[in-house]
Scaffold this motif. Structure first.
Motif, PDB file in Angstrom:
ATOM      1  N   LEU A  84      23.776   8.482  36.654  1.00  0.00           N
ATOM      2  CA  LEU A  84      24.429   9.534  37.601  1.00  0.00           C
ATOM      3  C   LEU A  84      24.684   8.638  38.692  1.00  0.00           C
ATOM      4  CD1 LEU A  84      22.724  11.559  35.701  1.00  0.00           C
ATOM      5  CD2 LEU A  84      22.889  13.116  37.772  1.00  0.00           C
ATOM      6  N   MET A 120      31.636  13.273  32.675  1.00  0.00           N
ATOM      7  CA  MET A 120      30.891  14.480  32.988  1.00  0.00           C
ATOM      8  C   MET A 120      30.790  14.708  34.527  1.00  0.00           C
ATOM      9  SD  MET A 120      29.246  17.303  32.378  1.00  0.00           S
ATOM     10  CE  MET A 120      28.266  17.359  30.461  1.00  0.00           C
ATOM     11  N   GLN A 163      28.737  11.375  35.671  1.00  0.00           N
ATOM     12  CA  GLN A 163      27.842  11.032  34.676  1.00  0.00           C
ATOM     13  C   GLN A 163      28.535  10.142  33.641  1.00  0.00           C
ATOM     14  OE1 GLN A 163      25.416  13.819  32.808  1.00  0.00           O
ATOM     15  NE2 GLN A 163      24.006  12.317  31.585  1.00  0.00           N
ATOM     16  N   GLN A 217      24.009  19.892  28.516  1.00  0.00           N
ATOM     17  CA  GLN A 217      23.537  20.685  29.632  1.00  0.00           C
ATOM     18  C   GLN A 217      23.388  19.825  30.987  1.00  0.00           C
ATOM     19  OE1 GLN A 217      22.294  23.883  28.937  1.00  0.00           O
ATOM     20  NE2 GLN A 217      23.337  23.630  26.912  1.00  0.00           N
ATOM     21  N   GLY A 218      23.120  20.486  31.994  1.00  0.00           N
ATOM     22  CA  GLY A 218      22.774  19.940  33.236  1.00  0.00           C
ATOM     23  C   GLY A 218      21.357  19.192  33.288  1.00  0.00           C
ATOM     24  N   LEU A 219      20.882  18.872  34.467  1.00  0.00           N
ATOM     25  CA  LEU A 219      19.479  18.286  34.301  1.00  0.00           C
ATOM     26  C   LEU A 219      18.498  19.318  34.758  1.00  0.00           C
ATOM     27  CD1 LEU A 219      21.463  15.686  34.620  1.00  0.00           C
ATOM     28  CD2 LEU A 219      19.768  14.677  35.841  1.00  0.00           C
ATOM     29  N   LEU A 248      28.650  16.603  37.485  1.00  0.00           N
ATOM     30  CA  LEU A 248      27.401  17.434  37.928  1.00  0.00           C
ATOM     31  C   LEU A 248      27.424  17.710  39.557  1.00  0.00           C
ATOM     32  CD1 LEU A 248      25.123  15.460  35.517  1.00  0.00           C
ATOM     33  CD2 LEU A 248      25.729  17.937  35.237  1.00  0.00           C
ATOM     34  N   PHE A 279      20.643  21.415  39.550  1.00  0.00           N
ATOM     35  CA  PHE A 279      21.875  21.047  39.135  1.00  0.00           C
ATOM     36  C   PHE A 279      22.649  22.316  38.269  1.00  0.00           C
ATOM     37  CE2 PHE A 279      22.154  16.651  39.545  1.00  0.00           C
ATOM     38  CZ  PHE A 279      20.872  16.223  40.127  1.00  0.00           C
ATOM     39  N   GLY A 280      23.874  22.056  38.326  1.00  0.00           N
ATOM     40  CA  GLY A 280      24.590  23.000  37.554  1.00  0.00           C
ATOM     41  C   GLY A 280      24.660  22.613  35.968  1.00  0.00           C
ATOM     42  N   GLN A 281      25.318  23.043  35.279  1.00  0.00           N
ATOM     43  CA  GLN A 281      25.524  22.858  33.722  1.00  0.00           C
ATOM     44  C   GLN A 281      26.404  21.860  33.604  1.00  0.00           C
ATOM     45  OE1 GLN A 281      22.757  24.036  32.526  1.00  0.00           O
ATOM     46  NE2 GLN A 281      23.738  25.213  30.867  1.00  0.00           N
ATOM     47  N   GLY A 282      27.325  21.313  34.476  1.00  0.00           N
ATOM     48  CA  GLY A 282      28.059  20.020  34.320  1.00  0.00           C
ATOM     49  C   GLY A 282      29.696  20.614  33.895  1.00  0.00           C
ATOM     50  N   PHE A 310      15.969  11.069  32.898  1.00  0.00           N
ATOM     51  CA  PHE A 310      16.428  10.139  34.182  1.00  0.00           C
ATOM     52  C   PHE A 310      15.139  10.207  35.268  1.00  0.00           C
ATOM     53  CE2 PHE A 310      20.920   9.594  33.198  1.00  0.00           C
ATOM     54  CZ  PHE A 310      21.153  10.550  32.522  1.00  0.00           C
ATOM     55  N   TYR A 323      27.892  14.650  41.506  1.00  0.00           N
ATOM     56  CA  TYR A 323      27.806  13.328  40.758  1.00  0.00           C
ATOM     57  C   TYR A 323      28.640  13.100  39.558  1.00  0.00           C
ATOM     58  CZ  TYR A 323      23.084  12.946  43.009  1.00  0.00           C
ATOM     59  OH  TYR A 323      22.039  12.705  43.825  1.00  0.00           O
ATOM     60  N   PHE A 335      19.640   8.011  41.029  1.00  0.00           N
ATOM     61  CA  PHE A 335      19.117   8.246  39.750  1.00  0.00           C
ATOM     62  C   PHE A 335      19.323   6.674  39.126  1.00  0.00           C
ATOM     63  CE2 PHE A 335      18.594  12.528  38.957  1.00  0.00           C
ATOM     64  CZ  PHE A 335      19.217  13.111  40.077  1.00  0.00           C
ATOM     65  N   GLY A 336      18.261   6.505  38.095  1.00  0.00           N
ATOM     66  CA  GLY A 336      18.380   5.341  37.258  1.00  0.00           C
ATOM     67  C   GLY A 336      19.562   5.765  36.026  1.00  0.00           C
ATOM     68  N   PHE A 380      25.509  18.066  46.276  1.00  0.00           N
ATOM     69  CA  PHE A 380      26.005  16.812  45.678  1.00  0.00           C
ATOM     70  C   PHE A 380      27.076  16.853  44.730  1.00  0.00           C
ATOM     71  CE2 PHE A 380      22.426  14.894  48.029  1.00  0.00           C
ATOM     72  CZ  PHE A 380      21.584  15.979  48.116  1.00  0.00           C
TER      73      PHE A 380
END
Lengths: 113, 117
Positions: free
Chosen positions: A43, A88, A37, B42-44, A90, A104-107, B90, A35, B107-108, A33
């Motif tokens: 997201l 950002m 943000q 950071q990521g989630l 993701l 998830f990756g770090q973005g 989230f 996303y 996601f919210g 995926f």
């Protein structure tokens, strides 16, 4: 350990440039995926892929395209970057179509000037 | 199609106080539910998830959430917060990919938890 790696943490690009954001997962996951943000918007799904060479549009695909030539790699492409694509980004992956967990990756924080 | 509503965009709380972050969802099919945490830049990271079974789910860092099907809610709770819990949280829902179709993960808009000393 599960790992999703995005190629860059920070990117600065000029308006009109073609931009590639790369994501690699090492878990043999089917789904990947992208996303976006933004503050106050959470997201939002741009594109996802459930198999090699397969892709589906998410909620906000305009201005983006994707490529998945190999199972482990999912690329997001901004054909002609614009300032409203500063955000950002993701990447995530999940094992099966039945999504019981996503990693998830770090973005990548992209700034378009 | 599913949707997720996080009822509070910001929640300030003092250290060692209890906290509840609220999440409601809508879906025409059964769902999986998730809470993720994001620390700055950071990521989630997954905090906890509900797939089936007991409606009370325990996660990492002392967090727990309760799935309430009749109220379509999945609120996150912690009895005593620490400064280190300051982050954005989230709530997310997956429609399980019914009928062989591709599942989706929505996601919210997030809740910023700010823990003050």
């Amino acid at each position: 350990d599960v790992k999703v790696t995005q190629s860059s943490r920070y990117l600065v690009k000029r308006t009109g440039e073609k931009v590639f954001l790369e994501c690699v997962q090492d878990m043999d996951h089917e789904n990947m995926f992208w996303y976006r943000q933004d503050p106050g918007l959470g997201l939002r799904l741009i594109y996802f892929s459930y198999d090699v060479k397969m892709k589906e549009k998410g909620d906000i695909p305009e201005g983006y395209s994707v490529s998945r030539e190999k199972k482990e790699r999912f690329s997001l492409i901004l054909e002609s970057a614009s300032t409203n694509q500063t955000s950002m980004y993701l990447c995530a992956s999940s094992r099966y179509r039945d999504i019981t967990e996503a990693f998830f990756g770090q973005g990548t924080r992209l700034t378009v000037v | 199609a599913q949707s997720v509503t996080q009822l509070d965009s910001q929640v300030p709380v003092f250290e060692e106080a209890p906290v509840e972050l609220r999440c409601n969802y809508s879906s025409s099919v059964s769902v999986y539910l998730f809470w993720y945490v994001q620390y700055p830049n950071q990521g989630l990271q997954l905090l906890l998830k509900y797939l089936s079974g007991s409606t009370l789910v325990k996660g990492i860092n002392g967090f727990e959430a309760e799935f309430n099907k009749s109220q379509t809610s999945f609120h996150l709770r912690k009895p005593s917060v620490h400064i280190s819990d300051t982050a954005e949280y989230f709530c997310a829902v997956s429609d399980r990919g019914y009928g062989g179709s591709q599942g989706n993960l929505i996601f919210g808009k997030g809740t910023k938890l700010s823990v003050k000393p």
